[in-house]
Design an enzyme around this catalytic site. Structure first.
Site, PDB file in Angstrom:
ATOM      1  N   ARG A  43       0.796  -1.221   0.000  1.00 10.39           N
ATOM      2  CA  ARG A  43       0.000   0.000   0.000  1.00 10.39           C
ATOM      3  C   ARG A  43       0.834   1.280   0.000  1.00 10.39           C
ATOM      4  O   ARG A  43       0.319   2.341  -0.342  1.00 10.39           O
ATOM      5  CB  ARG A  43      -1.030  -0.034   1.123  1.00 10.39           C
TER       6      ARG A  43
ATOM      7  N   GLU B 139       3.617 -11.300  14.058  1.00  8.31           N
ATOM      8  CA  GLU B 139       2.965 -11.860  15.237  1.00  8.31           C
ATOM      9  C   GLU B 139       3.214 -13.369  15.336  1.00  8.31           C
ATOM     10  O   GLU B 139       3.473 -13.898  16.402  1.00  8.31           O
ATOM     11  CB  GLU B 139       1.468 -11.566  15.191  1.00  8.31           C
TER      12      GLU B 139
END
Length: 182
Positions: free
Chosen positions: A69, A106
């Site tokens: 992005r 994560e």
């Protein structure tokens, strides 16, 4: 900040859509798709980022965008500023000789890459992405540019999830965020 700039910020914020429990339970996803669909809101975002850059940095060589992005904002800003645009991609997406940097996710690891000849030592770079959460990806991009001996002027994001304290992970690299969600 001018009232016109405040209006632009409000418009952008109104075009950020929330998706609870995406991509996993307990996560509130901030979706920029409605802002991208609205040419007035997208232009407002680019205008505000451009204004910040021109007020804060006089000499820039490149805008570097993070996969994927950052590629939405970076080339437009680079074009407006009359500078080049660099791709910082996920591993395996760039041809030729590359430098890479691993970073923690994560659940696991990821890697970013840039072409080895993307910058010359001492060239001035601003790194752009859509969002800063925990700061791992942006930090890896900064370390990658540092590995190439670039001078990192700033890290820019449209959205900062300030409650995740990603700005702490970036130190000593500076951060500018257009919108903060607490």
């Amino acid at each position: 900040m001018s009232s016109e700039d405040e209006q632009k910020r409000r418009l952008i914020r109104q075009r950020i859509r929330d998706f609870p429990d995406f991509p996993s339970p307990g996560v509130l996803f901030r979706d920029i798709s409605p802002m991208l669909k609205d040419p007035v809101a997208f232009k407002a975002a680019i205008d505000l980022l451009e204004s910040y850059i021109t007020a804060s940095h006089k000499n820039i060589d490149y805008i570097a965008g993070l996969d994927s992005r950052g590629f939405l904002f970076g080339p437009v800003l680079a074009q407006r500023l009359g500078v080049g645009f660099l791709l910082i991609r996920k591993k395996g997406k760039l041809p030729g000789a590359t430098e890479s940097m691993s970073y923690a996710l994560e659940y696991g690891k990821a890697e970013l890459e840039v072409q080895k000849d993307a910058v010359e030592p001492g060239q001035k770079v601003i790194i752009v992405d859509d969002l800063l959460a925990t700061g791992g990806t942006m930090r890896a991009a900064c370390e990658l540019m540092t590995k190439l001996q670039a001078d990192i002027l700033d890290c820019l994001v449209l959205i900062e999830l300030s409650f995740l304290k990603g700005v702490e992970a970036l130190k000593p690299f500076p951060l500018y965020s257009l919108l903060q969600f607490h």
